[in-house]
Design a protein around this motif. Structure first.
Motif, mmCIF file in Angstrom:
data_model
loop_
_atom_site.group_PDB
_atom_site.id
_atom_site.type_symbol
_atom_site.label_atom_id
_atom_site.label_comp_id
_atom_site.label_asym_id
_atom_site.label_seq_id
_atom_site.Cartn_x
_atom_site.Cartn_y
_atom_site.Cartn_z
ATOM 1 N N GLY A 103 -6.181 14.145 7.689
ATOM 2 C CA GLY A 103 -6.530 12.862 8.285
ATOM 3 C C GLY A 103 -7.848 12.920 9.018
ATOM 4 O O GLY A 103 -8.742 12.107 8.776
ATOM 5 N N ARG A 104 -8.022 13.897 9.893
ATOM 6 C CA ARG A 104 -9.242 13.979 10.698
ATOM 7 C C ARG A 104 -10.437 14.471 9.897
ATOM 8 O O ARG A 104 -11.539 13.940 10.012
ATOM 9 N N GLU A 105 -10.235 15.510 9.085
ATOM 10 C CA GLU A 105 -11.347 16.081 8.327
ATOM 11 C C GLU A 105 -11.099 16.104 6.829
ATOM 12 O O GLU A 105 -12.037 16.087 6.042
ATOM 13 N N ILE A 106 -9.853 16.163 6.434
ATOM 14 C CA ILE A 106 -9.493 16.140 5.013
ATOM 15 C C ILE A 106 -8.464 15.034 4.808
ATOM 16 O O ILE A 106 -7.420 15.019 5.481
ATOM 17 N N ALA A 107 -8.753 14.110 3.921
ATOM 18 C CA ALA A 107 -7.831 12.998 3.665
ATOM 19 C C ALA A 107 -7.558 12.902 2.176
ATOM 20 O O ALA A 107 -8.308 13.438 1.354
ATOM 21 N N MET A 108 -6.479 12.202 1.842
ATOM 22 C CA MET A 108 -6.092 12.108 0.436
ATOM 23 C C MET A 108 -5.650 10.696 0.079
ATOM 24 O O MET A 108 -4.964 10.023 0.857
ATOM 25 N N VAL A 109 -6.084 10.261 -1.085
ATOM 26 C CA VAL A 109 -5.610 9.008 -1.680
ATOM 27 C C VAL A 109 -4.660 9.390 -2.793
ATOM 28 O O VAL A 109 -5.062 10.056 -3.753
ATOM 29 N N PHE A 110 -3.399 8.984 -2.669
ATOM 30 C CA PHE A 110 -2.389 9.406 -3.632
ATOM 31 C C PHE A 110 -2.367 8.502 -4.855
ATOM 32 O O PHE A 110 -2.909 7.402 -4.873
ATOM 33 N N GLN A 111 -1.685 8.996 -5.881
ATOM 34 C CA GLN A 111 -1.688 8.346 -7.185
ATOM 35 C C GLN A 111 -1.036 6.973 -7.175
ATOM 36 O O GLN A 111 -1.547 6.030 -7.752
ATOM 37 N N ASP A 112 0.107 6.832 -6.522
ATOM 38 C CA ASP A 112 0.855 5.576 -6.549
ATOM 39 C C ASP A 112 0.892 4.982 -5.150
ATOM 40 O O ASP A 112 1.709 5.396 -4.318
ATOM 41 N N PRO A 113 0.032 4.016 -4.847
ATOM 42 C CA PRO A 113 -0.012 3.469 -3.490
ATOM 43 C C PRO A 113 1.271 2.768 -3.079
ATOM 44 O O PRO A 113 1.615 2.752 -1.901
ATOM 45 N N LEU A 114 2.003 2.186 -4.034
ATOM 46 C CA LEU A 114 3.218 1.475 -3.665
ATOM 47 C C LEU A 114 4.265 2.426 -3.100
ATOM 48 O O LEU A 114 4.975 2.100 -2.144
ATOM 49 N N SER A 115 4.380 3.620 -3.678
ATOM 50 C CA SER A 115 5.345 4.587 -3.175
ATOM 51 C C SER A 115 4.808 5.355 -1.967
ATOM 52 O O SER A 115 5.575 5.957 -1.212
ATOM 53 N N SER A 116 3.500 5.347 -1.772
ATOM 54 C CA SER A 116 2.909 6.065 -0.645
ATOM 55 C C SER A 116 2.903 5.224 0.626
ATOM 56 O O SER A 116 2.950 5.768 1.734
ATOM 57 N N LEU A 117 2.812 3.909 0.476
ATOM 58 C CA LEU A 117 2.849 3.019 1.636
ATOM 59 C C LEU A 117 4.297 2.750 2.037
ATOM 60 O O LEU A 117 5.186 2.685 1.192
ATOM 61 N N ASN A 118 4.524 2.578 3.325
ATOM 62 C CA ASN A 118 5.876 2.292 3.826
ATOM 63 C C ASN A 118 6.188 0.820 3.597
ATOM 64 O O ASN A 118 5.481 -0.056 4.119
ATOM 65 N N PRO A 119 7.233 0.496 2.834
ATOM 66 C CA PRO A 119 7.496 -0.904 2.486
ATOM 67 C C PRO A 119 7.948 -1.776 3.654
ATOM 68 O O PRO A 119 7.915 -3.002 3.546
ATOM 69 N N VAL A 120 8.372 -1.196 4.767
ATOM 70 C CA VAL A 120 8.923 -1.992 5.878
ATOM 71 C C VAL A 120 7.912 -2.241 6.991
ATOM 72 O O VAL A 120 8.226 -2.918 7.967
ATOM 73 N N PHE A 121 6.698 -1.714 6.844
ATOM 74 C CA PHE A 121 5.663 -1.945 7.849
ATOM 75 C C PHE A 121 4.498 -2.713 7.247
ATOM 76 O O PHE A 121 4.124 -2.513 6.088
ATOM 77 N N PRO B 294 3.155 -4.217 1.848
ATOM 78 C CA PRO B 294 2.571 -3.632 0.631
ATOM 79 C C PRO B 294 2.928 -4.357 -0.658
ATOM 80 O O PRO B 294 2.082 -4.492 -1.551
ATOM 81 N N HIS B 295 4.174 -4.854 -0.769
ATOM 82 C CA HIS B 295 4.577 -5.481 -2.024
ATOM 83 C C HIS B 295 3.865 -6.810 -2.260
ATOM 84 O O HIS B 295 3.905 -7.351 -3.377
ATOM 85 N N GLN B 296 3.196 -7.330 -1.235
ATOM 86 C CA GLN B 296 2.486 -8.593 -1.375
ATOM 87 C C GLN B 296 1.059 -8.404 -1.892
ATOM 88 O O GLN B 296 0.345 -9.385 -2.079
ATOM 89 N N PHE B 297 0.675 -7.171 -2.127
ATOM 90 C CA PHE B 297 -0.658 -6.860 -2.639
ATOM 91 C C PHE B 297 -0.577 -6.462 -4.107
ATOM 92 O O PHE B 297 0.424 -5.900 -4.557
ATOM 93 N N SER B 298 -1.655 -6.702 -4.835
ATOM 94 C CA SER B 298 -1.747 -6.220 -6.211
ATOM 95 C C SER B 298 -1.979 -4.715 -6.198
ATOM 96 O O SER B 298 -2.272 -4.120 -5.150
ATOM 97 N N GLY B 299 -1.879 -4.096 -7.366
ATOM 98 C CA GLY B 299 -2.084 -2.652 -7.443
ATOM 99 C C GLY B 299 -3.458 -2.232 -6.953
ATOM 100 O O GLY B 299 -3.608 -1.253 -6.213
ATOM 101 N N GLY B 300 -4.489 -2.972 -7.358
ATOM 102 C CA GLY B 300 -5.840 -2.643 -6.938
ATOM 103 C C GLY B 300 -6.037 -2.817 -5.439
ATOM 104 O O GLY B 300 -6.700 -2.003 -4.789
ATOM 105 N N MET B 301 -5.440 -3.877 -4.866
ATOM 106 C CA MET B 301 -5.563 -4.105 -3.427
ATOM 107 C C MET B 301 -4.783 -3.058 -2.638
ATOM 108 O O MET B 301 -5.205 -2.624 -1.564
ATOM 109 N N ARG B 302 -3.630 -2.630 -3.169
ATOM 110 C CA ARG B 302 -2.880 -1.563 -2.491
ATOM 111 C C ARG B 302 -3.689 -0.267 -2.474
ATOM 112 O O ARG B 302 -3.667 0.469 -1.483
#
Length: 342
Positions: free
Chosen positions: A101-119, A164-172
């Motif tokens: 997070g501070r110096e090394i960050a990662m963008v994962f393959q599937d944003p829908l499963s990586s984002l928390n659906p309840v927040f 998250p579910h209200q965004f398209s794949g590209g926006m997620r």
């Protein structure tokens, strides 16, 4: 674990930001031990884009997990090699976690499963500032809004409170990129960031990543199976097969003068829109079972040039005699070498 001793790059005299040497990652399965990454070595310089390429199951994502210290446990573990980031041992206990997070960050393959659906997305982005910088809710919300604008999310102020579910794949994926950039890391790892997106959105995401990389001056490790995605953005490429690096070098050098038959096969299977309309030539066969790798070169069952040496002796990654010193291949009969007869 081996100690990290990272020498300056022979071509620039500058120590790389990230240096991976003989990395080995194993998984215990019901069928036996799987070596998912087998002696991978590569460097990433400050501000450089390096693409890890290969078919599914070649070890790309597991390599990234090892760099971040998130190899799934208890089945998976790093069993050999060294990883140095800015002179620090990433494999030492707690080091990777302290830098995430501070110096090394990662963008994962599937944003829908990586984002928390309840927040709400604004809350998830803002959490980076609250957790790492002690920001108040109001400050974190303001930072999240600026990041959403920066990554090109339309009407960002109205979308802060969407889920998250209200965004398209590209926006997620843009939300994931915003989260990754929140603390201005020096190194960003993007694992298949354009998978499942249509061609137009793929191009938009890649343009966004390269623009943000230039603005931040960060290094980028781009993991993908799509050679076309990285053709205009990578400085160097690292091709992996069955957990091993089989070819590496400057992008143009490797693309235009591929030395390993696997690389040539991948190139031949990529359609070229502005070139001749030839029939694509797929690589015959399938990647090997990592529990039952063939003797010698792992690619030999699929290679039309394999001989008795290829089926008995595993080739090492070596410099190609007729290529720049940074172009290497693990092949007994590399294309372009004086000894290779086709």
């Amino acid at each position: 674990m081996a100690q990290n001793v990272v020498e300056p790059d022979v071509t620039t005299g500058v120590r790389p930001l990230l240096s991976v040497r003989e990395l080995r990652v194993e998984f215990a399965t019901s069928g036996g031990v799987v070596t998912a990454v087998d002696g991978a070595s590569f460097d990433v310089a400050a501000g450089e884009t390096v693409a890890l390429l290969g078919e599914s199951g070649s070890g790309k994502s597991v390599t990234a997990q090892a760099l971040l210290g998130i190899v799934p446990k208890p089945a998976g573990r790093v069993t050999g090699g060294s990883v140095s980031y800015d002179g620090r041992d990433l494999l030492a206990a707690g080091t990777a976690k302290s830098l995430r997070g501070r110096e090394i960050a990662m963008v994962f393959q599937d944003p829908l499963s990586s984002l928390n659906p309840v927040f709400r997305v604004g809350t998830q982005i803002g959490e980076m500032f609250r957790r790492h910088r002690g920001a108040s809710r109001k400050q974190a919300r303001a930072e999240a809004l600026e990041l959403m604008k920066r990554v090109g999310i339309p009407a960002a102020s109205k979308r802060l409170d969407d889920y998250p579910h209200q965004f398209s794949g590209g926006m997620r994926q843009r939300v994931m990129i915003a989260m990754a950039l929140a603390l201005s890391p020096k190194l960003l790892i993007a694992d298949e960031p354009t998978t499942a997106l249509d061609v137009t959105v793929q191009a938009q995401i890649m343009d966004l990543l390269t623009r943000l990389q230039a603005e931040e001056g960060m290094s980028l490790v781009l993991i993908t199976h799509d050679l076309g995605v990285v053709a205009d953005v990578a400085d160097r490429v690292v091709l992996m097969y069955a957990g091993r690096v089989v070819e590496t070098g400057p992008l143009r050098e490797v693309y235009e003068h591929s030395a390993h038959p696997y690389t040539s096969g991948l190139m031949a299977s990529v359609p070229v829109l502005d070139g001749p309309r030839d029939r694509l030539t797929p690589i015959q066969g399938a990647p090997p079972d990592l529990l039952a790798l063939p003797a010698g070169c792992s690619f030999n069952p699929r290679c039309q040039y394999a001989d008795s040496l290829c089926t008995t002796t595993q080739p090492n990654l070596t410099q190609l005699p007729t290529r720049p010193s940074t172009h290497q291949a693990a092949c007994h009969h590399p294309k372009g070498a004086p000894t290779h007869a086709r």
